[in-house]
Write an enzyme that holds these catalytic residues in place. Structure first.
Site, PDB file in Angstrom:
ATOM      1  N   ARG A 120       9.159 -12.624  -7.987  1.00 43.64           N
ATOM      2  CA  ARG A 120      10.005 -13.017  -6.701  1.00 43.64           C
ATOM      3  C   ARG A 120      11.202 -13.763  -7.343  1.00 43.64           C
ATOM      4  O   ARG A 120      11.597 -14.401  -6.375  1.00 43.64           O
ATOM      5  CB  ARG A 120       9.089 -13.588  -5.740  1.00 43.64           C
ATOM      6  CG  ARG A 120       7.965 -12.658  -5.444  1.00 43.64           C
ATOM      7  CD  ARG A 120       7.282 -13.284  -4.205  1.00 43.64           C
ATOM      8  NE  ARG A 120       6.089 -12.748  -3.768  1.00 43.64           N
ATOM      9  CZ  ARG A 120       5.985 -11.642  -3.137  1.00 43.64           C
ATOM     10  NH1 ARG A 120       7.025 -11.186  -2.442  1.00 43.64           N
ATOM     11  NH2 ARG A 120       5.091 -11.015  -2.945  1.00 43.64           N
TER      12      ARG A 120
ATOM     13  N   HIS B  75       4.587  -3.798 -14.187  1.00 44.62           N
ATOM     14  CA  HIS B  75       5.293  -3.560 -13.087  1.00 44.62           C
ATOM     15  C   HIS B  75       6.664  -4.396 -12.907  1.00 44.62           C
ATOM     16  O   HIS B  75       6.635  -5.477 -13.268  1.00 44.62           O
ATOM     17  CB  HIS B  75       4.512  -3.604 -11.750  1.00 44.62           C
ATOM     18  CG  HIS B  75       4.900  -2.791 -10.601  1.00 44.62           C
ATOM     19  ND1 HIS B  75       6.213  -3.055  -9.900  1.00 44.62           N
ATOM     20  CD2 HIS B  75       4.589  -1.818  -9.929  1.00 44.62           C
ATOM     21  CE1 HIS B  75       6.478  -2.206  -9.090  1.00 44.62           C
ATOM     22  NE2 HIS B  75       5.413  -1.417  -9.066  1.00 44.62           N
TER      23      HIS B  75
ATOM     24  N   TYR C  99       9.868  -7.446  -7.853  1.00 47.14           N
ATOM     25  CA  TYR C  99      10.350  -7.193  -6.712  1.00 47.14           C
ATOM     26  C   TYR C  99      11.847  -7.026  -6.369  1.00 47.14           C
ATOM     27  O   TYR C  99      12.456  -6.120  -5.579  1.00 47.14           O
ATOM     28  CB  TYR C  99       9.863  -8.036  -5.449  1.00 47.14           C
ATOM     29  CG  TYR C  99       8.264  -7.894  -5.390  1.00 47.14           C
ATOM     30  CD1 TYR C  99       7.566  -6.729  -5.152  1.00 47.14           C
ATOM     31  CD2 TYR C  99       7.300  -9.077  -5.701  1.00 47.14           C
ATOM     32  CE1 TYR C  99       6.103  -6.512  -5.143  1.00 47.14           C
ATOM     33  CE2 TYR C  99       6.105  -8.868  -5.289  1.00 47.14           C
ATOM     34  CZ  TYR C  99       5.455  -7.770  -5.073  1.00 47.14           C
ATOM     35  OH  TYR C  99       4.100  -7.651  -5.079  1.00 47.14           O
TER      36      TYR C  99
ATOM     37  N   HIS D 146      10.099   0.732  -9.260  1.00 43.17           N
ATOM     38  CA  HIS D 146      10.613   1.238  -8.062  1.00 43.17           C
ATOM     39  C   HIS D 146      11.934   1.909  -8.173  1.00 43.17           C
ATOM     40  O   HIS D 146      12.819   1.085  -8.938  1.00 43.17           O
ATOM     41  CB  HIS D 146      10.657   0.228  -6.970  1.00 43.17           C
ATOM     42  CG  HIS D 146       9.117   0.041  -6.449  1.00 43.17           C
ATOM     43  ND1 HIS D 146       8.987  -1.130  -5.651  1.00 43.17           N
ATOM     44  CD2 HIS D 146       7.875   0.572  -6.666  1.00 43.17           C
ATOM     45  CE1 HIS D 146       7.677  -1.269  -5.450  1.00 43.17           C
ATOM     46  NE2 HIS D 146       7.142  -0.169  -6.098  1.00 43.17           N
TER      47      HIS D 146
ATOM     48  N   GLU E  61       8.607   5.752  -9.959  1.00 44.72           N
ATOM     49  CA  GLU E  61       7.311   5.652  -9.115  1.00 44.72           C
ATOM     50  C   GLU E  61       7.792   6.424  -7.939  1.00 44.72           C
ATOM     51  O   GLU E  61       9.012   6.013  -7.080  1.00 44.72           O
ATOM     52  CB  GLU E  61       6.840   4.386  -8.706  1.00 44.72           C
ATOM     53  CG  GLU E  61       5.739   4.332  -7.614  1.00 44.72           C
ATOM     54  CD  GLU E  61       5.171   3.202  -7.301  1.00 44.72           C
ATOM     55  OE1 GLU E  61       4.210   2.915  -6.293  1.00 44.72           O
ATOM     56  OE2 GLU E  61       5.615   2.070  -7.877  1.00 44.72           O
TER      57      GLU E  61
ATOM     58  N   ASP F 269       2.066   7.637  -6.825  1.00 37.63           N
ATOM     59  CA  ASP F 269       1.408   6.923  -5.937  1.00 37.63           C
ATOM     60  C   ASP F 269       0.882   7.675  -4.658  1.00 37.63           C
ATOM     61  O   ASP F 269       1.765   8.313  -3.853  1.00 37.63           O
ATOM     62  CB  ASP F 269       2.398   5.845  -5.492  1.00 37.63           C
ATOM     63  CG  ASP F 269       1.789   4.703  -4.428  1.00 37.63           C
ATOM     64  OD1 ASP F 269       0.945   5.026  -3.321  1.00 37.63           O
ATOM     65  OD2 ASP F 269       1.698   3.427  -4.853  1.00 37.63           O
TER      66      ASP F 269
ATOM     67  N   HIS G  62       2.165   6.423  -1.051  1.00 40.22           N
ATOM     68  CA  HIS G  62       3.675   6.819  -1.045  1.00 40.22           C
ATOM     69  C   HIS G  62       3.783   8.381  -0.865  1.00 40.22           C
ATOM     70  O   HIS G  62       4.900   8.475   0.175  1.00 40.22           O
ATOM     71  CB  HIS G  62       4.268   6.470  -2.282  1.00 40.22           C
ATOM     72  CG  HIS G  62       4.535   4.869  -2.482  1.00 40.22           C
ATOM     73  ND1 HIS G  62       4.990   4.130  -3.553  1.00 40.22           N
ATOM     74  CD2 HIS G  62       3.987   3.947  -1.552  1.00 40.22           C
ATOM     75  CE1 HIS G  62       4.897   3.142  -3.467  1.00 40.22           C
ATOM     76  NE2 HIS G  62       4.330   2.627  -2.339  1.00 40.22           N
TER      77      HIS G  62
ATOM     78  N   HIS H 125      -0.933   5.239  -9.172  1.00 38.89           N
ATOM     79  CA  HIS H 125      -1.389   4.118  -8.106  1.00 38.89           C
ATOM     80  C   HIS H 125      -2.211   4.882  -6.929  1.00 38.89           C
ATOM     81  O   HIS H 125      -1.720   5.855  -6.262  1.00 38.89           O
ATOM     82  CB  HIS H 125       0.131   3.776  -7.545  1.00 38.89           C
ATOM     83  CG  HIS H 125       0.715   2.646  -8.518  1.00 38.89           C
ATOM     84  ND1 HIS H 125       2.017   2.121  -8.163  1.00 38.89           N
ATOM     85  CD2 HIS H 125       0.297   2.200  -9.650  1.00 38.89           C
ATOM     86  CE1 HIS H 125       2.277   1.334  -9.129  1.00 38.89           C
ATOM     87  NE2 HIS H 125       1.156   1.388 -10.122  1.00 38.89           N
TER      88      HIS H 125
ATOM     89  N   ASP I 155       4.967   2.365   4.155  1.00 35.86           N
ATOM     90  CA  ASP I 155       4.682   1.827   2.737  1.00 35.86           C
ATOM     91  C   ASP I 155       3.487   0.855   3.129  1.00 35.86           C
ATOM     92  O   ASP I 155       4.060  -0.316   2.971  1.00 35.86           O
ATOM     93  CB  ASP I 155       5.679   1.553   1.819  1.00 35.86           C
ATOM     94  CG  ASP I 155       5.153   1.123   0.431  1.00 35.86           C
ATOM     95  OD1 ASP I 155       3.767   1.341   0.349  1.00 35.86           O
ATOM     96  OD2 ASP I 155       5.965   0.582  -0.246  1.00 35.86           O
TER      97      ASP I 155
ATOM     98  N   HIS J  17      -0.349  -0.185   2.163  1.00 31.54           N
ATOM     99  CA  HIS J  17      -1.697   0.600   1.437  1.00 31.54           C
ATOM    100  C   HIS J  17      -2.998  -0.052   2.021  1.00 31.54           C
ATOM    101  O   HIS J  17      -2.841  -1.075   2.761  1.00 31.54           O
ATOM    102  CB  HIS J  17      -1.756  -0.234   0.078  1.00 31.54           C
ATOM    103  CG  HIS J  17      -0.359   0.032  -0.653  1.00 31.54           C
ATOM    104  ND1 HIS J  17      -0.396  -0.184  -2.168  1.00 31.54           N
ATOM    105  CD2 HIS J  17       0.369   1.078  -0.529  1.00 31.54           C
ATOM    106  CE1 HIS J  17       0.786   0.388  -2.651  1.00 31.54           C
ATOM    107  NE2 HIS J  17       1.166   1.089  -1.729  1.00 31.54           N
TER     108      HIS J  17
ATOM    109  N   GLU K 158      -3.924  -0.861  -5.973  1.00 31.84           N
ATOM    110  CA  GLU K 158      -3.248  -1.985  -5.136  1.00 31.84           C
ATOM    111  C   GLU K 158      -3.439  -2.190  -3.871  1.00 31.84           C
ATOM    112  O   GLU K 158      -2.580  -2.055  -3.053  1.00 31.84           O
ATOM    113  CB  GLU K 158      -1.567  -1.401  -5.366  1.00 31.84           C
ATOM    114  CG  GLU K 158      -0.958  -1.195  -6.706  1.00 31.84           C
ATOM    115  CD  GLU K 158       0.419  -0.707  -6.818  1.00 31.84           C
ATOM    116  OE1 GLU K 158       1.119  -0.896  -7.440  1.00 31.84           O
ATOM    117  OE2 GLU K 158       0.671   0.212  -5.849  1.00 31.84           O
TER     118      GLU K 158
END
Length: 305
Positions: free
Chosen positions: A63, A93, A96, A133, A169, A202, A205, A239, A252, A254, A284
């Site tokens: 972040r 990964h 963000y 992403h 992804e 994913d 997704h 994923h 989106d 999960h 996730e």
């Protein structure tokens, strides 16, 4: 990536990693996103506690644009622990904040820099895959967003000596997002340096974007579409997440395995697909009163049996 935080940990007592009949004997490679709180090598300890035989991490604070230097002693400890644990592969990964399709020049340059930094960190840590992403075009249109995304990927690849592979992804198809269709994924791959790019599929997704995965027939249909669109040899990581949103909802969110709109029947079919079951599966999923990382891993192993 959704519903994953760097503070989510579960304290458990697990059996010895090499005990007969243990999780290390499982033909399914299954793990979760693991916190790197403390030092990065502690992620391996947490992965073992959660019975993972693969796992995913952020190599840094996800972040913030600022990165903390990897200490040589922690790099050595991380690599030694991964080697002795038998856990493979480790997947990184992207943070963000990155938006590799952004029309905003400051964010775009920072995003390319972040990807380059992650490639280099993965190289030092011996991590083979970095999932990213694809970002949002923020209203400038798919074609312009696609051009910026492809340019960003190529710039990072050409500027790094890392052997890590960037895994693009698929997305849920939220407004202005890139890469929600298999055709989009193919177009990106066709224009990026091939030896350094692959695919992370994913399930949440894909379902949210309109690819049905609720039963054997629909899984076979979706995998056939994927096979007809891209080279499945490029598919490196899955994923594996259930979806709180319905088919084609473009939401989106999960959910625990089997408790969402894909459901147990869908995941049983997904996990018996020959291509999927041979790949590293990264969960996730949420951590709440209905389930933990370990219970979701256990569900995956039961459904795959």
């Amino acid at each position: 990536m959704s519903d994953v935080t760097e503070t989510s940990t579960v304290s458990v007592t697990s059996s010895k990693p090499n005990a007969p009949g243990n999780w290390t004997d499982s033909p399914i490679k299954c793990g979760v996103h693991i916190s790197i709180t403390g030092t990065i090598d502690q992620a391996v300890d947490r992965a073992q506690e959660k019975t993972c035989n693969t796992f995913q991490i952020f190599t840094r604070n996800p972040r913030s644009w600022k990165t903390k230097r990897l200490e040589p002693k922690n790099i050595i400890r991380f690599k030694e622990k991964v080697s002795t644990s038998g856990i493979f592969p480790v997947v990184a990964h992207m943070p963000y904040l990155a938006n590799l399709s952004s029309p905003r020049e400051t964010v775009y340059k920072k995003s390319i820099g972040a990807l380059l930094e992650e490639l280099n960190r993965c190289g030092k840590l011996g991590i083979p895959f970095i999932v990213t992403h694809l970002g949002s075009h923020l209203g400038i249109g798919r074609e312009m967003g696609l051009n910026r995304l492809i340019n960003a990927l190529n710039l990072a690849i050409e500027s790094s000596e890392s052997k890590a592979t960037i895994l693009i992804e698929n997305t849920a198809g939220t407004k202005n997002s890139m890469g929600s269709s298999f055709e989009d994924i193919r177009e990106i791959i066709d224009n990026v340096v091939k030896s350094h790019v692959g695919i992370c599929f994913d399930t949440c997704h894909a379902f949210a974007a309109g690819y049905d995965l609720r039963n054997k027939d629909s899984v076979e249909g979706t995998m056939s579409m994927l096979r007809d669109t891209v080279d499945l040899a490029l598919l490196k990581v899955v994923h594996i997440n259930d979806s709180k949103g319905d088919l084609a909802s473009r939401i989106d969110r999960h959910e625990h395995i089997g408790l969402g709109c894909i459901g147990h029947e869908g995941f049983r079919a997904i996990l018996h697909d020959r291509t999927i079951r041979e790949l590293p599966l990264i969960l996730e999923t949420p951590i709440d009163r209905r389930g933990t990382d370990i219970t979701n891993i256990q569900r995956i192993r039961r459904l795959a049996a």
